[in-house]
Design an enzyme around this catalytic site. Structure first.
Site, mmCIF file in Angstrom:
data_model
loop_
_atom_site.group_PDB
_atom_site.id
_atom_site.type_symbol
_atom_site.label_atom_id
_atom_site.label_comp_id
_atom_site.label_asym_id
_atom_site.label_seq_id
_atom_site.Cartn_x
_atom_site.Cartn_y
_atom_site.Cartn_z
ATOM 1 N N ASP A 3 46.785 44.936 18.634
ATOM 2 C CA ASP A 3 45.882 43.928 19.209
ATOM 3 C C ASP A 3 45.223 43.223 18.034
ATOM 4 O OD1 ASP A 3 44.302 42.499 21.101
ATOM 5 O OD2 ASP A 3 42.655 43.892 20.800
ATOM 6 N N SER A 4 44.475 42.169 18.340
ATOM 7 C CA SER A 4 43.757 41.461 17.285
ATOM 8 C C SER A 4 42.607 42.302 16.727
ATOM 9 C CB SER A 4 43.197 40.152 17.833
ATOM 10 O OG SER A 4 42.332 40.427 18.912
ATOM 11 N N TYR A 44 42.240 36.060 18.208
ATOM 12 C CA TYR A 44 43.508 35.342 18.376
ATOM 13 C C TYR A 44 43.377 34.260 19.468
ATOM 14 C CZ TYR A 44 46.476 38.814 15.896
ATOM 15 O OH TYR A 44 47.087 39.617 14.973
ATOM 16 N N CYS A 84 47.472 43.153 23.859
ATOM 17 C CA CYS A 84 46.691 41.935 23.695
ATOM 18 C C CYS A 84 47.219 40.934 24.722
ATOM 19 C CB CYS A 84 46.897 41.416 22.272
ATOM 20 S SG CYS A 84 46.160 39.801 21.979
ATOM 21 N N GLU A 97 33.537 43.147 19.637
ATOM 22 C CA GLU A 97 33.783 43.531 18.238
ATOM 23 C C GLU A 97 32.485 43.990 17.565
ATOM 24 O OE1 GLU A 97 36.771 43.584 16.272
ATOM 25 O OE2 GLU A 97 37.798 43.382 18.197
ATOM 26 N N CYS A 116 41.870 40.101 29.149
ATOM 27 C CA CYS A 116 41.792 40.261 27.699
ATOM 28 C C CYS A 116 41.481 41.727 27.509
ATOM 29 C CB CYS A 116 40.667 39.402 27.131
ATOM 30 S SG CYS A 116 40.267 39.795 25.415
ATOM 31 N N THR A 117 42.193 42.388 26.602
ATOM 32 C CA THR A 117 42.006 43.835 26.488
ATOM 33 C C THR A 117 40.649 44.198 25.899
ATOM 34 O OG1 THR A 117 43.315 43.705 24.474
ATOM 35 C CG2 THR A 117 44.419 44.513 26.456
ATOM 36 N N HIS A 118 39.911 43.218 25.369
ATOM 37 C CA HIS A 118 38.548 43.514 24.924
ATOM 38 C C HIS A 118 37.594 43.692 26.116
ATOM 39 C CE1 HIS A 118 39.841 42.220 20.943
ATOM 40 N NE2 HIS A 118 38.655 42.507 20.449
#
Ligand code: DGL
Length: 292
Positions: free
Chosen positions: A15-16, A47, A78, A171, A203-205
């Site tokens: 992932d990013s 990304y 991602c 993040e 979004c995986t975040h």
């Protein structure tokens, strides 16, 4: 590039940044004997605001690092890369490549089917059931979710909302409290209207913000709204792909390892990852994508 298909070969996940750890957690639950290598491209996150050309370039570089380390399958954890570059990676790599958009669409459809079954009827049969997708700007612009949902059924309509500010919040480890609540509210509010829907964190975040999203969506809708993420369905898809490709699972005796690579200083990543994955976080090593 070709996979190393021995039963001791790890699964590769990238992932990013931190978001793909939501998929790592589901994979570790589903396959406790499998070793995993995770790559978070923290030097280049986010990304989701980049052009398709740049996303493809980054995706190829991440995939190369993992394939060179001998993974037996590649999990693109991602949504942005899954939406833009999955077909290309599948065409270029000689190993199973799994993305998160199709499992995300499947999870949303399943959640709505459960909702309808529980409600006993659809409030207004003439209207399609709506699925709200919160994603990065690139994921929403790609139309990948409406396409994936349409492949499953024509009964559903996808309403996408780009939510780019949620990525830096995650993040930074700001996953609860007033600030994420206000930002989530700003993104979700214009998309909430009556009728069943299941917001999909596209979004995986975003699953790291699941409790905030659930709370805000229910508050705005005046009723609980199913919030689904693609991680568990992705793990199921990985299992199926390994079986189909006849790639052996790790033996029960394997001492499963998690190796983590990042492309910028590991400190802040390690703190949030540790909190998220628990005490048994493996080593976190910084690498350079270009020279590795
Ligand atoms: N976690 C990623 C996704 O699912 C990327 C977020 C970003 O880097 O913008 O799209």
């Amino acid at each position: 590039m070709t996979a190393r298909v021995g039963d001791h070969a790890p699964l590769g996940v990238f992932d990013s940044g931190l978001g793909g750890l939501t998929v790592v957690r589901a994979l570790r639950n589903a396959f406790p004997n499998e070793s995993l290598i995770y790559l978070g491209d923290t030097a280049r996150v986010p990304y989701g605001t980049r052009s398709p050309e740049t996303i493809v370039r980054y995706a190829r570089a991440c995939a190369r690092v993992l394939v060179e380390r001998g993974v037996k399958a590649l999990v693109v954890a991602c949504n942005t890369v899954s939406a833009i570059a999955l077909d290309l990676l599948r065409a270029e790599l000689d190993l199973p490549v799994l993305g998160v958009v199709e499992p995300g669409a499947l999870s949303a459809v399943r959640a709505l089917e459960r909702w309808v079954a529980r409600a006993g009827r659809v409030p207004d049969d003439s209207r399609p059931l709506r699925i709200g997708v919160l994603g990065t700007a690139s994921t929403i612009a790609s139309g990948a979710y409406p396409r994936a949902v349409a492949r499953l059924s024509t009964r559903y309509e996808v309403v996408g909302q780009a939510a780019p500010l949620l990525v830096p919040l995650v993040e930074e480890g700001w996953t609860d409290g007033e600030v994420p609540r206000l930002v989530v509210r700003r993104y979700v509010e214009p998309r909430i209207d009556p009728g069943p829907r299941g917001p999909v964190p596209g979004c995986t975040h975003y699953p790291l913000l699941e409790s905030v999203i659930t709370e805000v969506a229910a508050d705005l809708a005046g009723t609980p709204v199913p919030v689904v993420d693609s991680a568990v369905a992705t793990a199921e898809a990985v299992g199926e792909a390994l079986r189909e490709a006849r790639i052996p699972g790790a033996p029960l005796t394997t001492d499963a390892r998690l190796e983590i690579f990042v492309t910028d200083r590991p400190q802040s990543f390690t703190g949030v990852a540790q909190r998220f994955l628990g005490a048994d976080l493996g080593s976190v090593e910084q690498i350079d994508l270009v020279s590795s």
